[in-house]
Design a protein around this motif. Sequence first.
Motif, PDB file in Angstrom:
ATOM      1  N   ARG A 125     -32.969  53.195  -5.630  1.00 56.12           N
ATOM      2  CA  ARG A 125     -32.546  53.680  -4.317  1.00 56.12           C
ATOM      3  C   ARG A 125     -32.781  52.574  -3.296  1.00 56.12           C
ATOM      4  O   ARG A 125     -33.912  52.086  -3.134  1.00 56.12           O
ATOM      5  CB  ARG A 125     -33.316  54.932  -3.918  1.00 56.12           C
ATOM      6  CG  ARG A 125     -33.109  56.104  -4.869  1.00 56.12           C
ATOM      7  CD  ARG A 125     -33.698  57.393  -4.304  1.00 56.12           C
ATOM      8  NE  ARG A 125     -35.133  57.288  -4.080  1.00 56.12           N
ATOM      9  CZ  ARG A 125     -36.055  57.528  -5.011  1.00 56.12           C
ATOM     10  NH1 ARG A 125     -35.671  57.845  -6.242  1.00 56.12           N
ATOM     11  NH2 ARG A 125     -37.333  57.436  -4.733  1.00 56.12           N
ATOM     12  N   SER A 126     -31.713  52.179  -2.617  1.00 54.66           N
ATOM     13  CA  SER A 126     -31.799  51.186  -1.540  1.00 54.66           C
ATOM     14  C   SER A 126     -31.673  51.927  -0.217  1.00 54.66           C
ATOM     15  O   SER A 126     -30.639  52.547   0.057  1.00 54.66           O
ATOM     16  CB  SER A 126     -30.688  50.148  -1.669  1.00 54.66           C
ATOM     17  OG  SER A 126     -30.789  49.445  -2.887  1.00 54.66           O
ATOM     18  N   LYS A 127     -32.721  51.843   0.581  1.00 54.03           N
ATOM     19  CA  LYS A 127     -32.730  52.519   1.887  1.00 54.03           C
ATOM     20  C   LYS A 127     -32.444  51.487   2.965  1.00 54.03           C
ATOM     21  O   LYS A 127     -33.183  50.517   3.115  1.00 54.03           O
ATOM     22  CB  LYS A 127     -34.077  53.176   2.121  1.00 54.03           C
ATOM     23  CG  LYS A 127     -34.443  54.225   1.074  1.00 54.03           C
ATOM     24  CD  LYS A 127     -35.813  54.832   1.350  1.00 54.03           C
ATOM     25  CE  LYS A 127     -36.194  55.840   0.278  1.00 54.03           C
ATOM     26  NZ  LYS A 127     -37.539  56.429   0.522  1.00 54.03           N
ATOM     27  N   LEU A 128     -31.360  51.695   3.715  1.00 57.63           N
ATOM     28  CA  LEU A 128     -30.923  50.743   4.737  1.00 57.63           C
ATOM     29  C   LEU A 128     -30.878  51.388   6.111  1.00 57.63           C
ATOM     30  O   LEU A 128     -30.448  52.536   6.266  1.00 57.63           O
ATOM     31  CB  LEU A 128     -29.520  50.207   4.406  1.00 57.63           C
ATOM     32  CG  LEU A 128     -29.420  48.977   3.509  1.00 57.63           C
ATOM     33  CD1 LEU A 128     -29.830  49.320   2.092  1.00 57.63           C
ATOM     34  CD2 LEU A 128     -28.009  48.416   3.544  1.00 57.63           C
ATOM     35  N   ARG A 129     -31.328  50.621   7.083  1.00 59.32           N
ATOM     36  CA  ARG A 129     -31.108  50.957   8.484  1.00 59.32           C
ATOM     37  C   ARG A 129     -30.432  49.756   9.123  1.00 59.32           C
ATOM     38  O   ARG A 129     -30.949  48.647   9.062  1.00 59.32           O
ATOM     39  CB  ARG A 129     -32.426  51.265   9.196  1.00 59.32           C
ATOM     40  CG  ARG A 129     -33.041  52.608   8.759  1.00 59.32           C
ATOM     41  CD  ARG A 129     -34.302  52.913   9.541  1.00 59.32           C
ATOM     42  NE  ARG A 129     -35.366  51.967   9.216  1.00 59.32           N
ATOM     43  CZ  ARG A 129     -36.562  51.984   9.788  1.00 59.32           C
ATOM     44  NH1 ARG A 129     -36.840  52.866  10.733  1.00 59.32           N
ATOM     45  NH2 ARG A 129     -37.482  51.087   9.437  1.00 59.32           N
ATOM     46  N   VAL A 130     -29.254  49.975   9.709  1.00 60.32           N
ATOM     47  CA  VAL A 130     -28.472  48.882  10.265  1.00 60.32           C
ATOM     48  C   VAL A 130     -28.037  49.231  11.682  1.00 60.32           C
ATOM     49  O   VAL A 130     -27.680  50.375  11.975  1.00 60.32           O
ATOM     50  CB  VAL A 130     -27.245  48.584   9.370  1.00 60.32           C
ATOM     51  CG1 VAL A 130     -26.354  49.812   9.211  1.00 60.32           C
ATOM     52  CG2 VAL A 130     -26.459  47.404   9.914  1.00 60.32           C
ATOM     53  N   ALA A 131     -28.120  48.257  12.569  1.00 62.55           N
ATOM     54  CA  ALA A 131     -27.679  48.427  13.943  1.00 62.55           C
ATOM     55  C   ALA A 131     -27.273  47.067  14.490  1.00 62.55           C
ATOM     56  O   ALA A 131     -27.756  46.023  14.033  1.00 62.55           O
ATOM     57  CB  ALA A 131     -28.781  49.040  14.798  1.00 62.55           C
ATOM     58  N   VAL A 132     -26.365  47.076  15.473  1.00 61.10           N
ATOM     59  CA  VAL A 132     -25.945  45.854  16.156  1.00 61.10           C
ATOM     60  C   VAL A 132     -26.113  46.065  17.650  1.00 61.10           C
ATOM     61  O   VAL A 132     -25.545  47.006  18.218  1.00 61.10           O
ATOM     62  CB  VAL A 132     -24.481  45.498  15.832  1.00 61.10           C
ATOM     63  CG1 VAL A 132     -24.038  44.278  16.637  1.00 61.10           C
ATOM     64  CG2 VAL A 132     -24.316  45.233  14.343  1.00 61.10           C
ATOM     65  N   ASP A 133     -26.915  45.220  18.276  1.00 64.23           N
ATOM     66  CA  ASP A 133     -27.107  45.271  19.728  1.00 64.23           C
ATOM     67  C   ASP A 133     -26.032  44.435  20.410  1.00 64.23           C
ATOM     68  O   ASP A 133     -25.848  43.248  20.102  1.00 64.23           O
ATOM     69  CB  ASP A 133     -28.483  44.716  20.112  1.00 64.23           C
ATOM     70  CG  ASP A 133     -29.609  45.663  19.736  1.00 64.23           C
ATOM     71  OD1 ASP A 133     -29.323  46.846  19.479  1.00 64.23           O
ATOM     72  OD2 ASP A 133     -30.761  45.205  19.687  1.00 64.23           O
TER      73      ASP A 133
END
Length: 367
Positions: A125-133
């Motif tokens: 399981r790969s847990k990702l949190r992604v955001a672009v400011d």
Amino acid sequence: MSKASAIRAAAGLLCLAAGSPPAAADELSAAAAHGLDGMAPAGHWAARLTLLRNDYDHRFDDNGERVDFDAGYDGLDLAGLGIPGVSGVLHLDTSVVTEYGELMFGYGVGEDLTVGAIVPFARTRSKLRVAVDGGIGTAGLQALLTGALGYKPLRSTSSSGLGDPTVGALWRFYKSERDSAILGFGVRFGVAPADDPDDLADVPPGDGSTDLRYRLEYFRDLGAGYDLRVLAEYQVQLEDKVTMRPGNPLTTATKERLVRNLGNFWEYDVELGKRFGDWRVSATWHRYQEEPDRYASRIGTDTSFLNANTDTLADQYRLSLTWSGINAWRAGRVPLPLIVKLEMQDAFHGRNFVDVRDVYLRVTSFF
């Protein structure tokens, strides 16, 4: 089989390395009493189930420094990619959890020859949190990935399935009352599902490479309950072909069938154990060292991005506790001759390797 036959099989397994008649477990060699060598009794089967769990969110970089798993991408200014209209600061946080199982079984062709197979399976399981400011924002990045670049959405994923199985043999070419040595040869067949070139978070259950495995292992009882195990294994990873994106994943839309030659690698163990009756504790130094991977394009595409930073080194230590249930089985307290081992392995130094801690449970029996 009958109880008498089972007792004879147990005696055969326990005396393979020691070369002596059945006795209390603490009078047998550590390799025999605690199932260290993987040998099966002549004319019978041995089986071992291994369950493992690990997780990581850091890695060792090309300089051997411990860094965040997403170092190089977390905090990246997207304007530097050179894609018109694309800007903003990428924030990425990844953690990976692996649950792995392995069934090893072997048949004793003779007292000193075992043939068998290893069948692995895994769920990751790969847990990702992604955001672009700023700039294109998070939605804009996802649109770029799924649109122009043809990726699946960047998200947490889970994958599972069978890994790459091994078929091989163990030959004990030397034994005495105090020590023994084993040669092993096997072929690991690359049948695991390929890494999905359209999923940036995909972690397949195996690398899909067919390998040749060579193994030399030595066991010695040192006296006063102490024992030593030394191992060296060399694996040749055979050339194959895979479909991949040959460049930076944030800028490469094309996929190509590449020639792949994963680096051959060595593994070493030096293990010191101490027995207390049916119990054994041990400490192990483990090294994994792999040559660089090589990818090549038949049409001349630059594959240097894939080849970079792929020479791997890992130094790990293991601590384990083992219970040999042979005496308990002989006394009728358990229905099967079981050997149970709990082990923890941790990486303390490396290069181009994840900073991972593994916890193992191994159960061995024979019939």
